[in-house]
Write a protein that holds these residues in place. Sequence first.
Motif, mmCIF file in Angstrom:
data_model
loop_
_atom_site.group_PDB
_atom_site.id
_atom_site.type_symbol
_atom_site.label_atom_id
_atom_site.label_comp_id
_atom_site.label_asym_id
_atom_site.label_seq_id
_atom_site.Cartn_x
_atom_site.Cartn_y
_atom_site.Cartn_z
ATOM 1 N N MET A 33 2.964 6.585 -20.603
ATOM 2 C CA MET A 33 3.949 6.364 -19.562
ATOM 3 C C MET A 33 4.670 8.040 -19.738
ATOM 4 S SD MET A 33 3.976 3.938 -17.544
ATOM 5 C CE MET A 33 2.250 3.307 -18.005
ATOM 6 N N GLY A 70 14.186 0.628 -18.401
ATOM 7 C CA GLY A 70 12.980 0.703 -18.453
ATOM 8 C C GLY A 70 12.341 2.199 -18.795
ATOM 9 N N ASP A 82 15.705 -0.362 -22.764
ATOM 10 C CA ASP A 82 14.437 -0.786 -22.493
ATOM 11 C C ASP A 82 14.300 -2.020 -23.390
ATOM 12 O OD1 ASP A 82 11.272 -1.429 -22.453
ATOM 13 O OD2 ASP A 82 11.425 0.743 -21.504
ATOM 14 N N LEU A 83 13.023 -2.992 -23.433
ATOM 15 C CA LEU A 83 13.190 -4.157 -24.188
ATOM 16 C C LEU A 83 13.421 -3.454 -25.626
ATOM 17 C CD1 LEU A 83 10.088 -5.677 -22.507
ATOM 18 C CD2 LEU A 83 12.310 -6.505 -22.569
ATOM 19 N N ASP A 104 17.519 -6.682 -21.876
ATOM 20 C CA ASP A 104 16.636 -7.200 -20.855
ATOM 21 C C ASP A 104 17.194 -6.900 -19.520
ATOM 22 O OD1 ASP A 104 15.366 -8.631 -18.897
ATOM 23 O OD2 ASP A 104 15.317 -10.608 -20.034
ATOM 24 N N MET A 105 16.617 -6.080 -18.458
ATOM 25 C CA MET A 105 17.422 -5.767 -17.470
ATOM 26 C C MET A 105 17.399 -6.823 -16.503
ATOM 27 S SD MET A 105 13.974 -3.785 -15.864
ATOM 28 C CE MET A 105 12.304 -4.638 -15.475
ATOM 29 N N MET A 107 12.150 4.797 -13.059
ATOM 30 C CA MET A 107 11.026 5.261 -12.586
ATOM 31 C C MET A 107 9.709 4.345 -13.023
ATOM 32 S SD MET A 107 9.668 9.133 -13.259
ATOM 33 C CE MET A 107 9.255 9.236 -15.070
ATOM 34 N N TRP A 108 9.148 3.961 -12.043
ATOM 35 C CA TRP A 108 7.850 3.244 -12.505
ATOM 36 C C TRP A 108 8.095 1.800 -13.050
ATOM 37 C CZ3 TRP A 108 2.784 6.490 -13.783
ATOM 38 C CH2 TRP A 108 2.178 6.960 -12.857
HETATM 39 C C1 LIG Z 1 5.655 1.347 -16.396
HETATM 40 S S1 LIG Z 1 6.790 1.556 -17.600
HETATM 41 C C2 LIG Z 1 7.658 2.761 -17.183
HETATM 42 C C3 LIG Z 1 8.301 3.595 -18.318
HETATM 43 C C4 LIG Z 1 9.149 4.721 -17.892
HETATM 44 N N1 LIG Z 1 10.219 4.372 -16.904
HETATM 45 C C5 LIG Z 1 8.404 5.638 -17.254
HETATM 46 O O1 LIG Z 1 8.081 5.895 -16.150
HETATM 47 O O2 LIG Z 1 7.837 6.718 -18.005
HETATM 48 C C6 LIG Z 1 7.916 0.217 -17.464
HETATM 49 C C7 LIG Z 1 8.956 -0.002 -18.706
HETATM 50 O O3 LIG Z 1 9.706 -1.240 -18.302
HETATM 51 C C8 LIG Z 1 9.958 -1.764 -19.532
HETATM 52 N N2 LIG Z 1 10.538 -3.233 -19.170
HETATM 53 C C9 LIG Z 1 9.791 -4.368 -18.737
HETATM 54 N N3 LIG Z 1 10.697 -5.404 -18.879
HETATM 55 C C10 LIG Z 1 11.411 -5.068 -18.975
HETATM 56 C C11 LIG Z 1 13.072 -5.721 -19.030
HETATM 57 N N4 LIG Z 1 12.904 -7.079 -18.937
HETATM 58 N N5 LIG Z 1 14.166 -5.271 -19.436
HETATM 59 C C12 LIG Z 1 14.021 -3.871 -19.660
HETATM 60 N N6 LIG Z 1 13.020 -3.071 -19.681
HETATM 61 C C13 LIG Z 1 11.720 -3.822 -19.353
HETATM 62 C C14 LIG Z 1 8.699 -1.786 -20.355
HETATM 63 O O4 LIG Z 1 9.014 -1.838 -21.548
HETATM 64 C C15 LIG Z 1 8.259 -0.222 -20.125
HETATM 65 O O5 LIG Z 1 8.807 0.654 -20.637
#
Ligand SMILES: C[S@@+](CC[C@H](N)C(=O)[O-])C[C@H]1O[C@@H](n2cnc3c(N)ncnc32)[C@H](O)[C@@H]1O
Length: 375
Positions: free
Chosen positions: A182, A211, A234-235, A254-255, A268-269
């Motif tokens: 990522m 995230g 993030d988590l 936890d979002m 993002m993503w």
């Molecule tokens: C596809 S990655 C994107 C990471 C970053 N935004 C980037 O684009 O480089 C998705 C992110 O969402 C986080 N994530 C998943 N479930 C989550 C939650 N319930 N609360 C917070 N973050 C979460 C994951 O740990 C991961 O880091």
Amino acid sequence: MGKETNGVLARTSDDEVIKKQEIQEAQANMWKFVFGFTEMAVIKCAIELGIADFLEENNNNEEVISLNQLSNALGCCSSSLYRILRFLINRGIFKETSTKNGEIGYVQTPLSRLLIKEGGNSMAAFLLFESSPVMLAPWHNLTARISSKDNGRPAFDAAHGKDVWKYAEADPGHSNLLNSAMACDARVAVSAIINDCPEIFKGVNTMVDVGGGDGTTLRLLIESFPWINGINYDLPHVASVAPHANGVVHVGGDMFNYVPKADVAFLMWVLHDWGDEECIQILTKCREAIPKDKGKVIILEAIIGEKEENIIRGSNNEKLKDVGLMLDMVMMAHTSNGKERTSKEWAYVLNAAGFSRHTITHINAVQSVIQAYPS
Ligand SMILES: C[S@@+](CC[C@H](N)C(=O)[O-])C[C@H]1O[C@@H](n2cnc3c(N)ncnc32)[C@H](O)[C@@H]1O
């Protein structure tokens, strides 16, 4: 009459020639699909061997590295390495040339430079992540996933018994691979944001990256916009190992339950990993975290083009459009309900989460920038 007969005959034979050419072209294309995996597998091999790293370190004075030098340095069988390089060179990855002594030698190309393990534009970590056995296994469950009216068991769960986030939580090695992948994309996307729409960060005092992974995005944005105070959210298993970065505080949570308060919530993503109902829940938490009058949400996601849309993103437009479609398949294989969305589908989730107005800006990246404002 005779002429007419000739005319019909001539037309028939032209049609036959065209049909034959079409079949030959289709067959040649189908071979590319049949052996499509070879490109990913051989590029993975090149990254693991460190071919690009060695050339980059030793090509400094424009010196051509001979096959012998390279195979000795990497501890490889010279004839096999030659075949690997021949395959890659045919795709513009590395270039064959001659050394001063007339031996076979190699130099870098713009494509091969993306395979350096560490570095500004490297995409090596992304390829290593997507080509890992963990991420490849779910693809075998794609048919089972969609062969049921209400979508079968998610392909990733069917392969590993849990979803992709729980898997990463239980396997720190895989989590590290995911975060590095990522971060790799973040470097490319953030540089496009900084070039194409720096004005979106004007007057932003605090920003939460929901995230945000290992915090690379916020770190890079703050380097360019140092007035921003960043919260990388993030988590807990991700936030707790994220490296220190100036101006960034890492917060675990936890979002779906809570998003830390800030002027801007940045995603993002993240939303493409989730279905519409889940996106509405996340966006609602983001709306609650920002000021109603001057807050906004910035979303970086691919936008799948609809026929009537004329998206102008520069010369890479067509190629990036196809990456969006590939990502949509990746979401189907790797997440439970995730998908890439059209602008209409984005409008639906944003309105349902209480954002009355939004704008879309296309930048020179796979993602576009959506800015959404609360009612
Ligand atoms: C596809 S990655 C994107 C990471 C970053 N935004 C980037 O684009 O480089 C998705 C992110 O969402 C986080 N994530 C998943 N479930 C989550 C939650 N319930 N609360 C917070 N973050 C979460 C994951 O740990 C991961 O880091």
